[in-house]
Design an enzyme around this catalytic site. Sequence first.
Site, mmCIF file in Angstrom:
data_model
loop_
_atom_site.group_PDB
_atom_site.id
_atom_site.type_symbol
_atom_site.label_atom_id
_atom_site.label_comp_id
_atom_site.label_asym_id
_atom_site.label_seq_id
_atom_site.Cartn_x
_atom_site.Cartn_y
_atom_site.Cartn_z
ATOM 1 N N LYS A 236 -1.861 12.822 8.449
ATOM 2 C CA LYS A 236 -3.294 12.763 7.341
ATOM 3 C C LYS A 236 -2.625 11.950 6.758
ATOM 4 O O LYS A 236 -1.889 11.104 6.686
ATOM 5 C CB LYS A 236 -3.268 14.195 6.907
ATOM 6 C CG LYS A 236 -1.861 14.585 5.928
ATOM 7 C CD LYS A 236 -2.346 15.408 5.355
ATOM 8 C CE LYS A 236 -1.912 15.521 3.789
ATOM 9 N NZ LYS A 236 -0.430 15.755 3.591
ATOM 10 N N ASP B 10 -10.295 12.549 -21.539
ATOM 11 C CA ASP B 10 -10.030 12.101 -20.276
ATOM 12 C C ASP B 10 -10.033 12.951 -19.352
ATOM 13 O O ASP B 10 -9.869 14.196 -19.634
ATOM 14 C CB ASP B 10 -8.569 11.876 -21.403
ATOM 15 C CG ASP B 10 -8.045 9.961 -21.127
ATOM 16 O OD1 ASP B 10 -9.122 9.512 -21.027
ATOM 17 O OD2 ASP B 10 -7.636 10.500 -22.242
ATOM 18 N N ARG C 168 -0.103 4.402 4.573
ATOM 19 C CA ARG C 168 -1.175 5.629 4.129
ATOM 20 C C ARG C 168 -0.621 6.962 4.625
ATOM 21 O O ARG C 168 -2.248 6.912 5.246
ATOM 22 C CB ARG C 168 -2.716 4.961 3.822
ATOM 23 C CG ARG C 168 -1.381 3.387 2.766
ATOM 24 C CD ARG C 168 -2.668 2.701 2.002
ATOM 25 N NE ARG C 168 -4.522 2.225 2.957
ATOM 26 C CZ ARG C 168 -5.526 2.396 3.626
ATOM 27 N NH1 ARG C 168 -6.075 2.707 2.256
ATOM 28 N NH2 ARG C 168 -5.963 1.617 4.684
ATOM 29 N N MET C 169 -0.202 6.969 5.417
ATOM 30 C CA MET C 169 -0.396 8.606 6.045
ATOM 31 C C MET C 169 0.687 9.176 6.230
ATOM 32 O O MET C 169 1.920 8.145 5.765
ATOM 33 C CB MET C 169 -0.505 8.492 7.750
ATOM 34 C CG MET C 169 -1.845 7.598 8.175
ATOM 35 S SD MET C 169 -1.948 7.795 9.897
ATOM 36 C CE MET C 169 -0.840 6.758 10.623
ATOM 37 N N ASP D 15 -3.829 3.254 -25.310
ATOM 38 C CA ASP D 15 -4.639 4.208 -25.617
ATOM 39 C C ASP D 15 -4.571 3.698 -27.289
ATOM 40 O O ASP D 15 -5.794 4.003 -28.327
ATOM 41 C CB ASP D 15 -4.689 5.473 -25.846
ATOM 42 C CG ASP D 15 -4.848 6.135 -24.331
ATOM 43 O OD1 ASP D 15 -5.867 5.505 -23.425
ATOM 44 O OD2 ASP D 15 -4.469 6.878 -24.256
ATOM 45 N N PHE E 207 5.178 9.486 3.695
ATOM 46 C CA PHE E 207 4.120 8.882 2.804
ATOM 47 C C PHE E 207 4.593 7.115 2.467
ATOM 48 O O PHE E 207 5.751 7.578 2.229
ATOM 49 C CB PHE E 207 2.963 9.621 1.566
ATOM 50 C CG PHE E 207 1.968 8.557 1.227
ATOM 51 C CD1 PHE E 207 0.738 8.257 1.950
ATOM 52 C CD2 PHE E 207 2.451 8.108 0.438
ATOM 53 C CE1 PHE E 207 -0.353 7.782 1.724
ATOM 54 C CE2 PHE E 207 1.276 6.854 -0.146
ATOM 55 C CZ PHE E 207 -0.298 6.641 0.494
#
Lengths: 700, 548
Positions: free
Chosen positions: A407, A314, A393-394, A539, A388
Amino acid sequence: MTLPTTQAADSHVPDKYSNPAPPRPSLARTAWASLPQALTKLDPRHLVRQPVVFVVWIGSVLTTILSIIHPTAFSISVTLWLWATTIFANLAEAVAEGRGKAQAATLRQTRVDTVARRLTDDDREEQVSGQDLRVGDRVVVEAGQIIPGDGDVIDGVATVDESAITGESAPVIRESGGDRCAVTGGTTVLSDRIVVRITSKPGETFIDRMIALVEGAARQKTPNEIALSILLVVLTLIFVLAVMALQPMAIYSGQRLELVVLVALLVCLIPTTIGALLSAIGIAGMDRLVQRNVLAMSGRAVEAAGDVSTLLLDKTGTITYGNRRAADVLPVSAATRAELLHAAYLSSLADETPEGRSIVDYALAEGLSGDLASAPDLVRDGAEFVPFTAQTRMSGVDLADGSRVRKGAGSAVAAWVHAEGGHMAHDIDDKVAQISRAGGTPLVVAAQEPGMPPRQLGVIFLKDVVKPGMRERFDQLRALGIRTVMITGDNPLTAAAIAEEAGVDDFLAEATPEDKMRLIKAEQAGGRLVAMAGDGTNDAPALAQADVGVAMNTGTSAAKEAGNMVDLDSDPTKLIDIVGIGKQLLITRGALTTFSIANDIAKYFAIIPAMFVTVFPGLAALNIMRLHSPSSAMLSAVIFNALIIVALIPLSLKGVAYRPLAASALLRRNLLVYGVGGLIAPFIGIKLIDLVVSLIPGLA
Amino acid sequence: MHPVLQTVLGLGLIGVILLVVCRPLGTWLYRVFTDDKHWRVERLIYRTAGVNPDSEQRWTRYAVSVVAFGVASVAFLWLLILVQGWLPWSLGRSQNWHTALNTAISFTTNTNWQSYAGEVGAGHTVQMVGLTVQNFVSAATGIAVAIALVRGLARATAQAIGNFWVDLTRASLRVLLPIAVVGGILLMLGGVIQNLASPTVITTLTGGEQTIQGGPVASQEVIKLLGTNGGGFFNANSAHPFENPTAWTNLLEILLVLIIPFALTRTYGLMIGDRRQGRLVAIVMGTLFAGAALLTAWAETAAATLQTGSMEGKEQRFGIAWSVLFGTATTGTSTGAVNSMHESYSPLGGGLLMLNMMLGEVSPGGVGTGLYGILVMAIITVFLSGLMVGRTPELLGKTIGRREITYAALASIVMPALVLTFTAISLVLPTARDALLASGPHGLSEMLYAFTSASNNNGSAFAGLSADQPWLNLTLGLCMFVARFAIITFTLALAGSLAEQHRRPATAGTMPTHTPLFGVLLIGIIIVLAGLTFFPALALGPIAEALS
């Protein structure tokens, strides 16, 4: 109280050397302590399982009877040394098992009977003994209590001290749902309250299995061990025939041989060395894994590890540090680098994610200076941090003077700049694309002075950081003929960049569990053995399908059940060590077999002339070691044969020195050491023993 | 010229000719056994025998076919010899029941041990219909089994390893017969006789009587050698001037013995798609062969008091070098023909010829048997040394696991078990001991040689042993039968289990099996295993004699 975030638990990747096993008693002491154990193994019912040693045992019994009937210095000496050979052969196994026993004893202490707080169907609590728990029972465990059995957390989250099984003192997080829900019986909850659904019966828990494994009680012969045993049996059979045929030939030649002499010859010829050490090698191989905190559920898996030709790794946590880090900043249009660094720093001050922290660290490391207020200072001065959210999304900060920094994802920041009346920087798209191509994640930074429209300052290059030394390890693996495939959920572009940087041979991008499974099956259909590590429930099928499936101890019960090894340190890079241990196990077996067979040549030169020199004086020419007398020659060969077993016990337990080299180089090296060495060593050894033996009266 | 130097030159000459001949022959063999089409005459044979040539067999069916064919052949041949008195051209020759049984097994198993003397035991009909036919099909059987094993290595996840009847027919018709025709003509040109004449009694110049034998010698001689059979038309075998008249026919006979065993290594390389592997096997075989020949030549000169070396038992027209080369070629290939009396060799020389057989007939071994013998040894070598590279041992990508090592080990234990057991018993059994001509170590060598020869399906005789008596006829017969068919069965089982497997791709972690290192290892294992098994016996026989 505050719970550490899951991120914190994620970053808990212990260094494999930080957790050394407790110092072991010296080999000599273990051997001494194992001596009684070795004596109990003289039981023929036990010995039948080791045919070569069994033949020695029969020979010892036979010579004992013969030397009682007709005692001579020679026959008594041979008898004593034959018994010594049998005991030494068992000692090897006993020592190997003895080392596991100490470990098992420690584990047993954790298996004290606990009182479980079982939940009834109407959610009332009742007190039952841990031994009475059944699969499916739900139990409550609170801080300070011992988890009564293996299970999955179905409610709550807690820190758990698993040092009893891992030896790792740092607590780990266990929480319901997700891939960190499995708890092990015998471990202690340090904080909070969890509800656990029991998944294994008492007596069949993980710890019980561990005890059985390290003690070697559950040990079964592995395929290659069986194959080698068969070859040893056939070799033994040939030598039995050769020795049995010798008496009629001797009678024809005019010299009836003593039975003691024939037994001595037989024991010297049959592959006693490897026959005696074979099971010790197997146990020691498992033990070496245990020392690395890896539990192999079967010896077969350890052997398969040596054969692995494809390694699935992975990306996250194995090849790269789990988290992306700031690696660079790229200013756009007229912005300066310092300006961008400062804005990036401000916007990340309150960002507690690893990415956020890495941006702060990066800015400081890049020599950011000037007004470096801390987050609490800014808040006290009236600044407001914008966290955030999935919608915006900032993240960022609104400072007391009215200036703002943001940002975030390129499109989100662009939308904000646009909404606030700012203009797009002309080269922003280029920079974003450039970072994406390089396998990084771009974070755009924008700032707004009070009363001005906002403008984009630049882009932060967030990058998956490849752990140091990975490229070298992959190069090593390639030299061994092992292909590494990186598995990642990233898009192919990013994946390719990281694969390139890490030096893996191939990668599987945007991988789903099905993709993984398909890849394993395809590799196997091509005749390749596959090893992989995994922890999640999704998995599990792949872990079961892989030839070597290493489940992380932090993983789910399903994953641990499906794999054939469990890594208690949950360190996926350990796969590489496991392969090495598997190879070392096979090499040790092969080296000692070669050594054992090569020894026979010298023994013939010692014994055959000694046997027949009276009828054929000319055969003295074959006595190239110039041994003292026929009796001393034969006895010396027998003594050498016994002592070489003891001498090789440490090697069989430690394993022969293994260096990751290509097959032909390994072969040349081992052939030189164990083949040529095995040819020469007995000539010297027997000669030296003969010098001592010839001093014994009655043998001259 | 010194005989050792002469041997070196002889080896060089043989080597060059083999290099030229074996390449095309190996390719031809490859085409023969991978061809999809059947010849018309072959189809006729299959139809008559009721065989479907296009259905392949699993190893079990293949093995049953081989053994059944062997047993039927023994029965037929035994009967034929017993009733030969009623058949034409039998010249009144006969054998008793146990000699006949021994002969029947011997020719069926490609051993060609002869308890009878050709001149008195077998008439022309038995020679032609019985013995010569077996010379062809027993050789073809060996080739078939070798090809089946190679298919096992070449195929992956397959059940079938070929069709025995097809392999047998093709090996006989497409390989052995054409070469035999050419070789037979060459032998006749060299002076070997070919007629159906009865013995002619003449009075010699000195007044004595001499019987001049006749017979279809060339036709049997060529297949005797080409099929690594070795059963001579005459008792003196290739020392007889009608079987092997000149130095040139001697060279031709040596070449006939060696071409198919060496050519098959190329076939092997082509079938598995890696010619380097075949080349290595050929080099290993050649090294063992050359080494044995040189040592024997040295023994024959060093042991002699005369400047010219020890000529006892050797023909003047061949000399030491060409006797030694012939002896090494025939003992190393399960041919059993002799052009000199091995009994009369120096102790070490005779011991070396015996050792050629004890190696398990792999230098280069009989037709087919040599290849499958050395591949079995390669599997054991790979197993022992392969572990030392840290992987489960594999040959050509096939894992050598429990089943494979079991079959390989069993295949390699059959011969030593038979040799040691029956030599030991026979040495203390008065009836058998009385058959020995010599006493002491040389007598032991006579007995050891006989059972080694029988259990390796070689057929070479040391001379000195009067083998035509019930105990020896029957035990030698048993050795020949068990050695042949037990080893074939284990080899085919090995082929079956190899064919079933996946092929693991070769990586840097795989032990290469085409390198000089592996060649040295293979030679080492072959010699060490034979040495460990037979050293005590050899010490009491040839070695004791040499050192006394």
